[in-house]
Motif scaffolding. Structure first.
Motif, PDB file in Angstrom:
ATOM      1  N   UNK A 104      -6.766-109.541 -22.881  1.00  0.00           N
ATOM      2  CA  UNK A 104      -6.761-109.049 -24.437  1.00  0.00           C
ATOM      3  C   UNK A 104      -8.092-108.850 -24.958  1.00  0.00           C
ATOM      4  N   UNK A 105      -9.114-109.473 -24.611  1.00  0.00           N
ATOM      5  CA  UNK A 105     -10.392-109.376 -25.017  1.00  0.00           C
ATOM      6  C   UNK A 105     -11.071-108.087 -24.527  1.00  0.00           C
ATOM      7  N   UNK A 106     -10.810-107.769 -23.165  1.00  0.00           N
ATOM      8  CA  UNK A 106     -11.444-106.337 -22.621  1.00  0.00           C
ATOM      9  C   UNK A 106     -10.396-105.400 -23.283  1.00  0.00           C
ATOM     10  N   UNK A 107      -9.404-105.621 -23.841  1.00  0.00           N
ATOM     11  CA  UNK A 107      -8.728-104.337 -24.368  1.00  0.00           C
ATOM     12  C   UNK A 107      -9.223-104.108 -25.988  1.00  0.00           C
ATOM     13  N   UNK A 108      -9.558-105.124 -26.526  1.00  0.00           N
ATOM     14  CA  UNK A 108     -10.125-105.113 -27.948  1.00  0.00           C
ATOM     15  C   UNK A 108     -11.658-105.099 -28.179  1.00  0.00           C
TER      16      UNK A 108
ATOM     17  N   UNK B 237     -13.036-107.512 -29.366  1.00  0.00           N
ATOM     18  CA  UNK B 237     -13.178-108.007 -30.736  1.00  0.00           C
ATOM     19  C   UNK B 237     -13.457-109.570 -30.737  1.00  0.00           C
ATOM     20  N   UNK B 238     -14.547-109.887 -31.033  1.00  0.00           N
ATOM     21  CA  UNK B 238     -14.674-111.484 -30.732  1.00  0.00           C
ATOM     22  C   UNK B 238     -13.809-112.334 -32.018  1.00  0.00           C
ATOM     23  N   UNK B 239     -13.274-111.692 -32.929  1.00  0.00           N
ATOM     24  CA  UNK B 239     -12.561-112.188 -33.933  1.00  0.00           C
ATOM     25  C   UNK B 239     -11.323-112.675 -33.543  1.00  0.00           C
ATOM     26  N   UNK B 240     -10.792-112.040 -32.245  1.00  0.00           N
ATOM     27  CA  UNK B 240      -9.220-112.229 -31.663  1.00  0.00           C
ATOM     28  C   UNK B 240      -9.461-113.555 -30.760  1.00  0.00           C
TER      29      UNK B 240
END
Length: 213
Positions: free
Chosen positions: A34-38, A40-43
């Motif tokens: 999920x991090x690689x897709x977004x 976004x560190x906030x997620x």
């Protein structure tokens, strides 16, 4: 929950990660994916919390993932994480010792005087009129002479089928307090195919001590 001021997209992303992590048991993979897709560190924090909670709930409901559930329904268990493979791959047929002989109870005294530990069959099953009595103990002759033949037989045994799996064997021995298992296709002596004692269990545990990588 509009009052929280959180972007609804975060809930969708966290829910997606929770679904992946819980159903596949790939918790870390779900977070990284999920991090690689977004990007976004906030997620990261919401995703970690959601995946962890979803995984715990799924394990409480069923220990199997979508990859192992079908095999489990077929009766083929799969080891979890670094669990030893022996827990699900071994059965009574693979653990038992086939080196045994059968002696009638009326001939047990004669067998005791002739028997020498380490010579001949490893185990001796005692029968009486075709019925299984138990397993002969290997007491020295000078001690055995003080007892009646009936007192030199371990009668605390349990019959198990050859296909009985390792976890079932262990649970049965613990529940009934047995240390002696006779592996048989039926209840007659002619159908006995092997013997399981703590010696065979220790050997099986030793031979299968390597963990799955």
């Amino acid at each position: 929950m509009p009052g929280l001021g959180i972007d609804p997209v975060l809930f969708a992303v966290a829910g997606m990660a929770g679904m992946i992590g819980a159903t596949t048991s790939a918790v870390v993979t779900a977070v990284v994916l999920v991090f690689e897709q977004t990007r976004d560190h906030a997620v990261i924090l919401p995703v970690i919390l959601t995946v962890g909670l979803a995984y715990v709930v799924r394990v409480r409901l069923t220990p199997e993932s979508i990859y192992t559930l079908k095999l489990a329904r077929r009766g083929r268990g799969m080891p979890q994480s670094l669990q030893a493979a022996m827990s699900d791959s071994l059965d009574a047929r693979r653990v038992m010792n086939r080196d045994f002989q059968v002696v009638e109870l009326e001939r047990l005294r004669q067998w005791e005087w002739q028997h020498r530990p380490g010579v001949g069959a490893r185990y001796t099953i005692v029968t009486d009129a075709g019925e299984i009595v138990g397993l002969a103990r290997e007491d020295p002759p000078y001690l055995a002479r003080d007892y009646a033949p009936e007192d030199l037989v371990d009668r605390d045994f349990q019959l198990v089928a050859p296909g009985t799996r390792w976890p079932v064997l262990m649970r049965g021995m613990k529940a009934h307090g047995h240390e002696l298992l006779l592996v048989a296709r039926g209840r007659s002596i002619d159908e006995v195919v092997g013997v399981i004692t703590p010696r065979e269990i220790a050997r099986a545990a030793r031979d299968n001590a390597e963990l799955i990588d």
